[in-house]
Design a protein around this motif. Structure first.
Motif, mmCIF file in Angstrom:
data_model
loop_
_atom_site.group_PDB
_atom_site.id
_atom_site.type_symbol
_atom_site.label_atom_id
_atom_site.label_comp_id
_atom_site.label_asym_id
_atom_site.label_seq_id
_atom_site.Cartn_x
_atom_site.Cartn_y
_atom_site.Cartn_z
ATOM 1 N N PHE A 164 10.523 9.091 -2.257
ATOM 2 C CA PHE A 164 9.230 9.482 -2.821
ATOM 3 C C PHE A 164 9.319 10.756 -3.660
ATOM 4 O O PHE A 164 8.563 10.928 -4.618
ATOM 5 N N LYS A 165 10.255 11.634 -3.323
ATOM 6 C CA LYS A 165 10.365 12.911 -4.033
ATOM 7 C C LYS A 165 11.207 12.794 -5.297
ATOM 8 O O LYS A 165 10.860 13.383 -6.343
ATOM 9 N N TYR A 196 6.156 2.650 -10.640
ATOM 10 C CA TYR A 196 5.369 2.140 -9.514
ATOM 11 C C TYR A 196 4.719 3.283 -8.748
ATOM 12 O O TYR A 196 3.537 3.234 -8.398
ATOM 13 N N LEU A 197 5.473 4.326 -8.496
ATOM 14 C CA LEU A 197 4.943 5.470 -7.752
ATOM 15 C C LEU A 197 3.845 6.196 -8.525
ATOM 16 O O LEU A 197 2.972 6.828 -7.946
ATOM 17 N N GLN A 198 3.895 6.100 -9.861
ATOM 18 C CA GLN A 198 2.865 6.727 -10.697
ATOM 19 C C GLN A 198 1.658 5.834 -10.904
ATOM 20 O O GLN A 198 0.697 6.219 -11.559
ATOM 21 N N GLY A 199 1.701 4.599 -10.312
ATOM 22 C CA GLY A 199 0.558 3.699 -10.415
ATOM 23 C C GLY A 199 0.477 2.947 -11.712
ATOM 24 O O GLY A 199 -0.589 2.399 -12.061
ATOM 25 N N VAL A 201 0.852 -1.192 0.000
ATOM 26 C CA VAL A 201 0.000 0.000 0.000
ATOM 27 C C VAL A 201 0.887 1.242 0.000
ATOM 28 O O VAL A 201 1.506 1.585 1.019
ATOM 29 N N LEU A 202 0.935 1.900 -1.133
ATOM 30 C CA LEU A 202 1.833 3.043 -1.303
ATOM 31 C C LEU A 202 1.529 4.156 -0.314
ATOM 32 O O LEU A 202 2.428 4.745 0.284
ATOM 33 N N ARG A 249 15.229 5.225 -10.217
ATOM 34 C CA ARG A 249 15.076 4.172 -11.215
ATOM 35 C C ARG A 249 13.733 4.287 -11.935
ATOM 36 O O ARG A 249 12.717 4.658 -11.326
ATOM 37 N N ASP A 250 13.728 3.965 -13.218
ATOM 38 C CA ASP A 250 12.499 4.059 -14.012
ATOM 39 C C ASP A 250 11.400 3.165 -13.453
ATOM 40 O O ASP A 250 10.223 3.535 -13.460
#
Length: 253
Positions: free
Chosen positions: A236-237, A247-250, A207-208, A241-242
């Motif tokens: 997070f900021k 992943y952070l962009q969903g 869960v991000l 890595r691509d």
């Protein structure tokens, strides 16, 4: 090893048959912080956690190699008492598993494992650990009732109190809020942030948003490999890595 590091994992590999479940894992877990092992389901997070407390020993089909250091002492390739190693780590599972006995006896079970049996002592310590888990005010007049009478959120905090009663210095939490309602999840998250003053806490989650709320340090895994790790704010900021950025962009979860 740097004194600020509690756990160091070097070149850890785990295979089942010919399948590589963990591939050359190298991580540093800081003391008195909340480290979140983050990644999509099935990426090896729980398996990595099982390596940390050597629960992998219970699965003969798992072949483990590499090194794990706790306070600069190697715990993977050692004949030292495995029970003593595991007692250093309180464990919270995805679902709470209170023992089939009273609330009182759930906590004294952990205390008695440590050889402490005098009733006066037990009574004082039960209050202490239930307060640590923010449960005392809710159950102080119900200690003789079965633990199964508690809500799921209360049961998870009871399991936390029971784990603390064996005097660990590390808390391992595997998706500890996945079965809980939002209020109970929030209570567990707040408790981790409070407890890190006295314990090193490792939380597995996919869960991000939870990771962003509680993490001081993040280890991001994908398909059995470490993709990126670092201080939470920087992770997070400014992900490097691509795969992390995706992943952070969903893009995947």
């Amino acid at each position: 090893m740097d004194e600020s590091i509690k756990i160091k994992v070097e070149n850890l590999n785990l295979l089942i048959g010919r399948k590589h479940i963990l591939n050359n894992i190298n991580i540093l877990i800081p003391k008195n912080k909340v480290t979140v092992i983050l990644g999509p389901s099935g990426c090896g997070k729980t398996t990595l956690m099982k390596c940390l407390n050597r629960l992998t020993d219970l699965y003969p089909e798992m072949k483990v190699s590499g090194k794990i250091f706790i306070d600069n002492k190697e715990i993977l390739n050692t004949r030292n008492d495995i029970t003593k190693i595991r007692k250093r780590m309180g464990l919270l599972s995805q679902r709470p598993y209170p023992l089939p006995m009273s609330i009182y006896k759930n906590i004294t079970f952990g205390l008695k494992i440590s050889g402490r049996r005098k009733r006066i002592f037990l009574n004082k310590r039960i209050e202490h650990y239930l307060k640590q888990a923010s449960l005392w005010d809710e159950v102080s007049d119900r200690l003789k009732e079965p633990a199964s009478c508690l809500s799921i959120g209360q049961q998870q905090r009871l399991c936390l109190a029971r784990g603390l009663a064996v005097d660990p210095d590390i808390i391992l939490a595997d998706e500890p809020t996945s079965a809980l309602d939002p209020l109970s999840s929030e209570a567990i998250e707040k408790k981790f942030i409070e407890l890190k003053k006295s314990y090193t806490i490792v939380v597995v989650t996919h869960v991000l948003r939870q990771a962003m709320r509680i993490a001081d340090y993040v280890v991001f895994m994908y398909l059995g490999e470490i993709i990126e790790q670092g201080e939470a704010k920087e992770f997070f900021k400014n992900p490097k890595r691509d795969k992390t950025k995706s992943y952070l962009q969903g893009v995947f979860n």
